[in-house]
Design a protein around this motif. Structure first.
Motif, PDB file in Angstrom:
ATOM      1  N   TYR A  96      48.922 -20.542-117.023  1.00 42.54           N
ATOM      2  CA  TYR A  96      49.548 -20.708-115.703  1.00 42.54           C
ATOM      3  C   TYR A  96      48.527 -20.827-114.573  1.00 42.54           C
ATOM      4  N   GLU A  97      47.658 -19.823-114.430  1.00 42.06           N
ATOM      5  CA  GLU A  97      46.787 -19.788-113.240  1.00 42.06           C
ATOM      6  C   GLU A  97      45.829 -20.978-113.187  1.00 42.06           C
ATOM      7  N   THR A 117      56.907 -26.976-122.945  1.00 42.66           N
ATOM      8  CA  THR A 117      57.565 -26.724-124.224  1.00 42.66           C
ATOM      9  C   THR A 117      59.056 -26.638-124.011  1.00 42.66           C
ATOM     10  N   ASN A 118      59.824 -27.170-124.943  1.00 40.94           N
ATOM     11  CA  ASN A 118      61.266 -26.984-124.792  1.00 40.94           C
ATOM     12  C   ASN A 118      61.701 -25.610-125.299  1.00 40.94           C
ATOM     13  N   LEU A 136      66.508 -22.529-117.775  1.00 44.85           N
ATOM     14  CA  LEU A 136      65.350 -22.146-118.574  1.00 44.85           C
ATOM     15  C   LEU A 136      65.360 -20.634-118.759  1.00 44.85           C
ATOM     16  N   ARG A 137      65.381 -20.216-120.027  1.00 44.74           N
ATOM     17  CA  ARG A 137      65.452 -18.787-120.343  1.00 44.74           C
ATOM     18  C   ARG A 137      64.425 -18.451-121.421  1.00 44.74           C
ATOM     19  N   PRO A 138      63.134 -18.568-121.097  1.00 44.42           N
ATOM     20  CA  PRO A 138      62.104 -18.316-122.108  1.00 44.42           C
ATOM     21  C   PRO A 138      62.165 -16.882-122.619  1.00 44.42           C
ATOM     22  N   THR A 145      54.954 -18.498-119.354  1.00 43.85           N
ATOM     23  CA  THR A 145      53.812 -19.068-118.634  1.00 43.85           C
ATOM     24  C   THR A 145      53.936 -20.586-118.524  1.00 43.85           C
ATOM     25  N   LYS A 146      54.486 -21.233-119.550  1.00 50.94           N
ATOM     26  CA  LYS A 146      54.635 -22.686-119.500  1.00 50.94           C
ATOM     27  C   LYS A 146      55.725 -23.098-118.514  1.00 50.94           C
ATOM     28  N   VAL A 147      56.794 -22.315-118.424  1.00 54.24           N
ATOM     29  CA  VAL A 147      57.835 -22.594-117.437  1.00 54.24           C
ATOM     30  C   VAL A 147      57.277 -22.439-116.028  1.00 54.24           C
TER      31      VAL A 147
END
Length: 310
Positions: A96-97, A117-118, A136-138, A145-147
């Motif tokens: 993320y950062e 990523t899906n 989106l509900r990781p 982090t990808k969301v």
């Protein structure tokens, strides 16, 4: 056009980088080579290929590399729940950062195409396809982090993201831990696998179609920018048991059993619609069957036998 790829020597980058070079793009790869891989050795033949050993979190290095880039593809990431749980700080700073830093440092004219990523969809609703508008509900640190990184990318102009299905297929920097790659390896060498929660469904995409979708995004950037795109095979929204049945067509001695007790720590379960990317003219070339045949040939060459005499 000059392209900067962070993490360009990884599983996807080791296919994407030579694909872009062969199409005439000038490519600079920044990678830490943390796995000791030599997967880009063949790319050194190109005068249009540049490689930098370094960390994608190094702000002064990123500033310098951004000066010449028309397109930025941030591939650098710690990928998958097991690796991310082992290094949670690295997961947040790299996944993320470092991406947020690129977004902050890049000029508005520079284009960013980022794979996410899906698995951000987490656990879908039974029988209902996840579209780019679905919530989106990781359910993992990796997914979260990808969301977050995708949100940072799409908040700027001149960006798009690809929500990749579970990737499969051979790469010079091979990963045997991905679901299709793992199951085919077990079928090839062990001829058996025990499955937990075999009804859980996922979507899949071949690694060469991932490279193809990046080329498609670069070539059609003006009409595609500003949106996320699911990228998977429409005919491969399969449960783990259905995946095993497909593998058995090519490895008839393969036996798979669903465990009556126990559970899979990976709770992802969803089906995905890829209609948006298909409407842009993108067409995958690698069905699951072709990828399985490729993996069987690949595993004839590769074998994890470091601690064995055979």
């Amino acid at each position: 056009m000059k392209i900067l790829i962070t993490g360009g020597a990884g599983y996807i980058g080791s296919i994407l980088t030579p694909t872009l070079l062969a199409k005439g793009y000038e490519v600079t790869v920044l990678d830490s080579f943390m796995f000791g891989q030599n997967s880009l050795a063949d790319c050194c033949q190109y005068d249009t290929f540049n490689v930098v050993r370094g960390d994608c979190r190094n702000e002064s290095l990123i500033k310098e590399l951004l000066k010449d880039a028309d397109v930025i593809i941030p591939l650098a990431a710690l990928v998958g729940a097991p690796l991310c749980s082992r290094d949670e700080v690295g997961t947040r700073t790299i996944n993320y950062e470092a991406v947020k830093m690129i977004c902050d440092l890049a000029s508005p004219q520079q284009r960013i195409l980022m794979p996410v990523t899906n698995s951000g969809y987490g656990i879908g609703e039974s029988g209902k396809f996840c579209t780019e508008e679905s919530p989106l509900r990781p359910i993992s640190l990796y997914g979260t982090t990808k969301v977050d990184a995708e949100k940072a990318v799409l908040e700027r102009e001149n960006s798009m993201t690809f929500r990749l299905a579970t990737v499969f297929g051979m790469s010079p920097r091979m990963r045997v831990d991905l679901l299709v790659n793992d199951f085919v390896y077990r079928a090839f060498y062990d001829r058996a696998v025990v499955i937990f929660e075999g009804h859980f469904k996922r979507n899949y995409i071949h690694i060469r179609d991932v490279a193809k979708v990046f080329v498609h995004g670069i070539e059609n950037f003006e009409t595609m920018k500003g949106k996320p795109y699911n990228v998977g095979l429409d005919d491969a929204n399969l449960s783990k048991l259905e995946l095993c049945a497909e593998i058995k067509k090519y490895l008839p001695k393969f036996v798979y059993l669903e465990a009556p007790i126990g559970e899979d720590p990976d709770k992802r379960d969803y089906i995905v619609s890829n209609a948006r990317i298909l409407k842009t003219g993108f067409e995958p070339e690698w069905p699951l069957s072709r990828g399985i045949r490729e993996l069987i040939k690949g595993y004839t060459i590769l074998r994890n036998s470091i601690y064995s005499n055979v």
